[in-house]
Design an enzyme around this catalytic site. Structure first.
Site: not given
Length: 324
Positions: A248, A180
């Site tokens: 993450h 992303h």
């Protein structure tokens, strides 16, 4: 008398200028064929990675708190919205901006082509690194659903996992770098560069005389500068959301952002001058024959050659002396 072999086309090395191969060579050098073929290869490689390649599964421990976060079912920025924010909005904005400003077909072409190459190259590199590193996500244990009798104090492998959803399980080893983040900084970063060039925020030009330092011609006001930086703020917010969703950690996000920004800047500079150039709002000329307006555009030159008239280009000054 038979013609000399030294004068024949085959012996002079010009045989490639004739026949089918010659036509292909001329087309290759007078069009963007190489760029489109490269794009197709990258896209094919990306699809192969998506559907046929599984990541390396690094061993893990059930006592590792770094991978013990919960698995969030509803993400703040799902993949579909990441495509909207980082791909479709920047591309549509650049197309509308070019139409509104009466841009030439060449500007339309290189703006979209450079953007597309940046996006696919970023995605390809991100997935290659993801699969090779195989770093566990912060929510790996929630994805794995390890067997109840799994030892907690030793390293174990994917064999202890009971999750049956293939994608949900294997995607748990695709933490580094953040896709992303790299994707958003590639798309929105390219838009930021595009706006900065069009609005000439950092534009410089030749000085008043020979030997003088380059002087700034246009001083971008704060409102325009903030407008150019807005896409980067959006990319940053998308990256931060990946930490909030426990997909993450900060390290994954920062490296992903750096990867996306580096690739998009590289792709942008293949078609556009540096932002401090006096011609930053004009793309480089295309290959000979690719654009009917090439005659009115400046050729692709090195950055130091763009300082014509500033007293810093020796070749230009010698030409001026010769004319006089």
């Amino acid at each position: 008398m038979a013609p000399s072999r030294a004068n024949s086309p085959s012996s002079s090395g010009s045989g490639a200028d004739y026949g089918f191969l010659g036509s292909v060579s001329r087309f290759w050098h007078k069009s963007y064929a190489a760029d489109y073929i490269g794009f197709a290869l990258l896209f094919t490689g990306y699809m192969v990675l998506q559907f046929f390649v599984e990541p390396f599964h690094r061993m893990f421990s059930l006592n590792d708190l770094r991978i013990s976060f919960p698995h969030v079912e509803v993400e703040r920025v799902p993949l579909s919205l990441d495509f909207v924010y980082a791909l479709f909005i920047p591309m549509i904005f650049m197309i509308v901006y070019n139409f509104a400003t009466g841009a030439s077909p060449h500007k339309h072409h290189v703006a979209v082509l450079g953007f597309a190459i940046a996006m696919i190259l970023t995605s390809f590199l991100t997935d290659v690194i993801k699969n090779m590193v195989g770093r566990p996500r912060p929510d790996l244990l929630a994805r794995c659903l390890a067997l109840p009798n799994t030892p907690r104090d030793i390293l174990v492998s994917i064999e202890v996992c009971t999750e049956t959803d293939h994608h949900r399980l294997h995607d748990g080893w695709r933490s580094f770098p953040s896709g992303h983040s790299s994707f958003s900084f590639a798309g929105l970063g390219y838009l930021s560069l595009f706006l900065a060039g069009k609005m000439r925020i950092f534009a410089h030009g030749p000085g008043a005389g020979i030997g003088e330092h380059t002087e700034k011609l246009v001083r971008g006001d704060l409102v325009r500068a903030l407008l150019c930086g807005a896409p980067l703020l959006g990319a940053t917010m998308i990256a931060i959301s990946r930490c909030q969703d426990y997909r993450h950690d900060v390290y994954d996000v920062c490296i992903g952002a750096l990867l996306g920004w580096t690739v998009t800047y590289w792709s942008y500079r293949r078609y556009w001058p540096r932002l401090s150039s006096s011609r930053c709002d004009e793309p480089y000329a295309g290959p000979p024959g690719a654009d009917d307006m090439n005659a009115t555009r400046y050729a692709r030159v090195r950055d130091e050659e763009e300082r014509i008239g500033s007293g810093q280009n020796v070749g230009f000054e010698l030409q001026r002396i010769n004319r006089t």
